[in-house]
Design a protein around this motif. Structure first.
Motif, short mmCIF file in Angstrom:
data_model
loop_
_atom_site.label_atom_id
_atom_site.label_comp_id
_atom_site.label_asym_id
_atom_site.label_seq_id
_atom_site.Cartn_x
_atom_site.Cartn_y
_atom_site.Cartn_z
N LEU A 207 0.92 -1.15 -0.02
CA LEU A 207 -0.07 0.08 0.04
C LEU A 207 0.99 1.45 0.18
CD1 LEU A 207 -2.80 -0.92 2.53
CD2 LEU A 207 -3.11 -0.72 0.27
N ALA A 209 3.68 1.45 -1.55
CA ALA A 209 3.98 1.77 -2.98
C ALA A 209 5.41 2.66 -3.13
CB ALA A 209 3.11 2.27 -3.98
N PRO A 212 7.77 2.20 -5.88
CA PRO A 212 6.41 1.31 -6.99
C PRO A 212 7.32 0.10 -7.52
CG PRO A 212 6.60 3.59 -7.30
CD PRO A 212 7.85 3.65 -6.55
N GLN A 215 6.46 -3.30 -5.61
CA GLN A 215 5.09 -3.68 -5.35
C GLN A 215 4.96 -5.41 -5.66
OE1 GLN A 215 2.06 -1.11 -7.11
NE2 GLN A 215 1.49 -0.54 -5.08
N SER A 371 -4.59 -1.58 -3.58
CA SER A 371 -4.12 0.07 -3.47
C SER A 371 -5.18 0.73 -2.50
CB SER A 371 -4.08 0.57 -4.88
OG SER A 371 -5.44 0.61 -5.82
N ARG A 373 -7.27 2.08 0.59
CA ARG A 373 -6.59 2.30 1.94
C ARG A 373 -7.47 1.32 2.92
NH1 ARG A 373 -1.96 4.18 2.04
NH2 ARG A 373 -2.50 4.90 4.14
#
Length: 475
Positions: A207, A209, A212, A215, A371, A373
């Motif tokens: 989350l 990231a 990135p 991931q 992704s 929340r």
């Protein structure tokens, strides 16, 4: 509060606190060893990064578990000297094996793993963490051997001259039927916790990231944790089912207390949720599954489960009058509301963990990453659920044994230290609790610091170029 109550509270506080770290240690050591071995075989940099990352979390947890575990043995001498005198000849052997064999394996080979990067051959280095894991499993076996004797004493003889239980058959103690079902149940529970911790931490990093490019690495790690959690959960269910039947055989009062079943009944139901006083005078089942308690206890949905009232009368006839009338309001009966709800909290949190793991596998299928929340709640709560499920399980195991400290041989009230004053127990309990609060802050802060840092960039282990570097800390 009496000395008995204070001693029980102190042991409950320190033991439950210590056991928060035990399943994480066992479960994480296996996953760290898996990642390190995978790196040695496939040379994927991500595996090395994850091995080191989760290795740091493991070391933090191992250190706290070590410190908090030392207190347990102190208490046997401080608050439970009559108990220690009674079972010392039997407890001494498995506890000595745990310290001299299992703990030395853990500590020695963990040191080799920490300081061995680039200094010992790769395959041997990866093997050291597997030895650490074997040490944690052996440690659990010997500790559970001692505890299983308290649940179902075997392999001993009673010396009337000394008033002590003496070892007669060490193999019988090691192969106690309670031990043989409790051990796999605890180990599967630990793998469940380890998988959930890896899944939760990897979800959090996914989350974030940041960066990135990582991931996909965290996605694979979250899925591994979820798979381990679900597979281990199935092991917990199967071993728990067998354990319930053995428990009904050797400790029928504990099974009756788990359902607050006061009257003997065939085809006894299991209430998923109930309201009322649970003292037998008023209780209303909101959700009940017909015959399930009988199946859990006997393997037959129509099987007979003895009730609390019948067992109480049976124990009074067998062992005499009420030995603990001051401490417990009913003879030979544990605290019913606590046993009832601890059993359900244990099972409920375990099933919630399975649901969360299945949801993570579904959300990350076919290369997907999470992704939203809202997954942050899963990342935080998923590791905590099985940890607390383990704690509630042990609370049920120990509270359901009451009023016995050794089933059928010694009551809790007769095992406490006669010469220790209430003031002394208060002082030690306050000191231990305050120290544990400080350690909790240290543990959580260190854990969060390293989780937020994430995995370090990949650096291939290389041989040390200077003799002066040989004892340098690998991190």
């Amino acid at each position: 509060m009496s000395n008995v109550d204070l001693a029980r509270w102190q042991f409950a506080i320190t033991t439950v606190y210590h056991f928060l770290f035990v399943p994480i240690t066992i479960g994480l050591s296996a996953i760290v060893a898996w990642y390190h071995t995978r790196y040695v075989r496939r040379k994927n940099p991500d595996d090395m990064r994850l091995a080191k990352f989760f290795g740091k979390l493991f070391i933090i947890n191992f250190a706290l578990g070590l410190v908090t575990g030392i207190v347990q043995e102190f208490q046997f001498g401080m608050n439970w000297s009559d108990y220690s005198r009674f079972v010392g000849d039997i407890f001494g052997a498995p506890l000595a094996f745990e310290a001299l064999l299992a703990f030395f394996l853990e500590s020695t080979f963990l040191g080799l793993w920490i300081f061995g990067w680039g200094r010992i051959p790769e395959k041997l280095h990866a093997a050291t963490m597997w030895v650490v894991h074997v040490g944690t499993v052996l440690s659990a076996y010997f500790i559970l051997t001692a505890n299983s004797f308290m649940q179902n004493p075997v392999g001993f003889r009673f010396n009337e001259e000394t008033g002590r239980a003496e070892m007669a058959d060490f193999v019988a103690v090691l192969t106690n039927k309670v031990q043989l079902v409790t051990f796999p149940h605890v180990i599967f529970s630990a793998y469940m916790v380890g998988g959930a911790v890896v899944m939760g931490v990897a979800l959090y990093r996914m989350l974030k990231a940041d960066p990135p490019a990582d991931q996909s690495m965290w996605r694979r790690s979250a899925r591994l944790g979820a798979v381990v959690t679900i597979v281990a959960s199935l092991g917990v269910i199967v071993s728990g089912d067998i354990q319930g039947k053995i428990m009904t055989e050797v400790q029928p009062m504990k099974m009756a207390a788990a359902e607050a079943l006061y009257e003997t009944q065939s085809g006894a139901p299991f209430s998923v949720l109930s309201i009322g006083r649970l003292d037998g005078s008023e209780a209303t089942d909101i959700i009940a599954i017909p015959g399930l308690l009988s199946f859990l206890g006997t393997g037959d949905f129509a099987g007979e489960v003895q009730g609390i009232n019948e067992l109480r009368e049976q124990y009074i006839e067998e062992y005499g009058g009420d030995p603990n009338s001051i401490v417990f309001d009913a003879t030979y009966t544990p605290i019913i509301p606590l046993t009832y709800w601890s059993f359900r909290f244990m099972m409920g949190l375990g099933f919630l963990t399975m649901i969360a793991s299945a949801a993570v596998l579904w959300a990350t299928r076919s290369g997907r990453v999470v992704s939203h929340r809202g997954w942050l709640w899963v990342a935080v709560l998923a590791p905590l659920a099985p940890v607390f499920a383990n704690s509630w399980g042990w609370i049920f195991t120990e509270v359901g044994r009451q009023p016995w400290i050794v089933h059928g041989l010694m009551t809790v009230q007769s095992g406490v230290s006669p010469s220790v004053s209430s003031a002394e127990v208060w002082i030690s309990m306050i000191v231990y609790t305050l120290v544990y609060l400080v350690l909790a802050v240290v543990e959580v802060k260190l854990f969060l610091i390293y989780v937020r840092r994430g995995a370090e960039p990949y650096e291939e282990p290389t041989a040390s170029g200077s003799d002066d570097d040989k004892l340098a800390f690998a991190y």
